[in-house]
Design an enzyme around this catalytic site. Structure first.
Site, PDB file in Angstrom:
ATOM      1  N   THR A   1      -4.334  -2.063  -3.613  1.00 58.21           N
ATOM      2  CA  THR A   1      -3.240  -1.137  -3.924  1.00 58.21           C
ATOM      3  C   THR A   1      -3.632  -0.195  -5.055  1.00 58.21           C
ATOM      4  O   THR A   1      -2.830   0.111  -5.929  1.00 58.21           O
ATOM      5  CB  THR A   1      -1.931  -1.877  -4.248  1.00 58.21           C
ATOM      6  OG1 THR A   1      -1.770  -2.982  -3.350  1.00 58.21           O
ATOM      7  CG2 THR A   1      -0.730  -0.977  -4.042  1.00 58.21           C
TER       8      THR A   1
ATOM      9  N   LYS B   1      -9.345   0.138   6.100  1.00 56.31           N
ATOM     10  CA  LYS B   1      -8.188  -0.761   6.093  1.00 56.31           C
ATOM     11  C   LYS B   1      -7.118  -0.158   6.997  1.00 56.31           C
ATOM     12  O   LYS B   1      -6.530   0.878   6.665  1.00 56.31           O
ATOM     13  CB  LYS B   1      -7.655  -0.910   4.662  1.00 56.31           C
ATOM     14  CG  LYS B   1      -6.317  -1.641   4.575  1.00 56.31           C
ATOM     15  CD  LYS B   1      -5.814  -1.661   3.143  1.00 56.31           C
ATOM     16  CE  LYS B   1      -4.402  -2.224   3.060  1.00 56.31           C
ATOM     17  NZ  LYS B   1      -3.932  -2.351   1.667  1.00 56.31           N
TER      18      LYS B   1
ATOM     19  N   GLU C   1      -7.669 -10.827  -2.726  1.00 51.78           N
ATOM     20  CA  GLU C   1      -7.391  -9.461  -3.168  1.00 51.78           C
ATOM     21  C   GLU C   1      -6.119  -9.471  -4.012  1.00 51.78           C
ATOM     22  O   GLU C   1      -5.045  -9.800  -3.515  1.00 51.78           O
ATOM     23  CB  GLU C   1      -7.211  -8.531  -1.967  1.00 51.78           C
ATOM     24  CG  GLU C   1      -6.785  -7.117  -2.336  1.00 51.78           C
ATOM     25  CD  GLU C   1      -6.385  -6.286  -1.129  1.00 51.78           C
ATOM     26  OE1 GLU C   1      -5.502  -5.417  -1.279  1.00 51.78           O
ATOM     27  OE2 GLU C   1      -6.931  -6.510  -0.032  1.00 51.78           O
TER      28      GLU C   1
END
Length: 214
Positions: free
Chosen positions: A72, A132, A43
């Site tokens: 993000t 998450k 990621e």
């Protein structure tokens, strides 16, 4: 891979390296070091310089050898940009309706950040495929275990606070996968050119994940 196949692959890998690279060039080498150590879930965060360019370069270099996503995400426009760059999944640190819609619209697997029970439910309702749990360090595995009580069927992936010593605890608490950042791929090692050390750490993490899931 289609969406279902990507989600299944992430479950099989059980580990995503969350990379906040210091530069495009060093980030590419960091990923190569991780792959050499057996960590192929990658990621790239938007806090990495030229993040979309990095993802495009990684997609071309590694192809199906890795499962590549972008994280993000905080702006809706980033969702389409990430998909166009070659991201196979999208991750945000929070849950917000406009961003969620943009992420879901891409058709890619979506992981939205949540911490409280209300945020977990909002994330699911807005289309998150995996919640998450962030930052995982605030509550630790016991907190996620408590969340799994009312949400037994919600796939959760803790990020933040995952290290080599508590990986087994996270999986025991019900994680479908874990996201590890600086503990797995320290930027200071990359800056010093110590990529062999990153590979060794990656190998240790991959071994720990495999042992935790036996």
């Amino acid at each position: 891979m289609d969406k279902a196949e990507t989600l299944q692959k992430i479950r099989e890998l059980g580990l995503l390296a969350v990379i906040r690279g210091p530069s495009k060039e060093l980030t590419l080498e960091m990923v190569a070091a991780l792959v050499a150590g057996g960590v192929t879930g990658i990621e790239i965060t938007y806090t990495t310089p030229n993040a979309a360019e990095v993802v495009a370069a990684l997609a071309q270099r590694f192809g199906n050898e890795i499962v590549l996503g972008m994280g993000t995400l905080i702006e809706p426009a980033q969702a389409a940009e990430a998909a166009q760059a070659g991201a196979q999944f999208l991750v945000s640190p929070h849950t917000e309706p406009a961003l969620a819609q943009a992420m879901v619209t891409t058709g890619l697997p979506v992981m939205m950040g949540a911490l409280t029970p209300s945020e977990v439910m909002a994330s699911v309702q807005l289309g998150s495929d995996v919640v998450k749990l962030f930052p995982g360090s605030l509550g630790g595995p016991e907190y996620m275990k408590a969340l799994k009580g009312p949400f037994p069927n919600v796939p959760m992936m803790p990020t933040g606070g995952v290290d080599i010593d508590n990986i087994a605890d996270w999986f025991a608490a019900g994680a479908v996968a874990v996201g590890a950042g600086s503990q797995l791929c320290p930027k200071n090692l990359a800056a010093a050119g110590k990529f062999d050390e990153i590979t060794a750490i990656a190998r240790s993490f991959a071994t720990a994940v495999a042992a935790a899931r036996r």
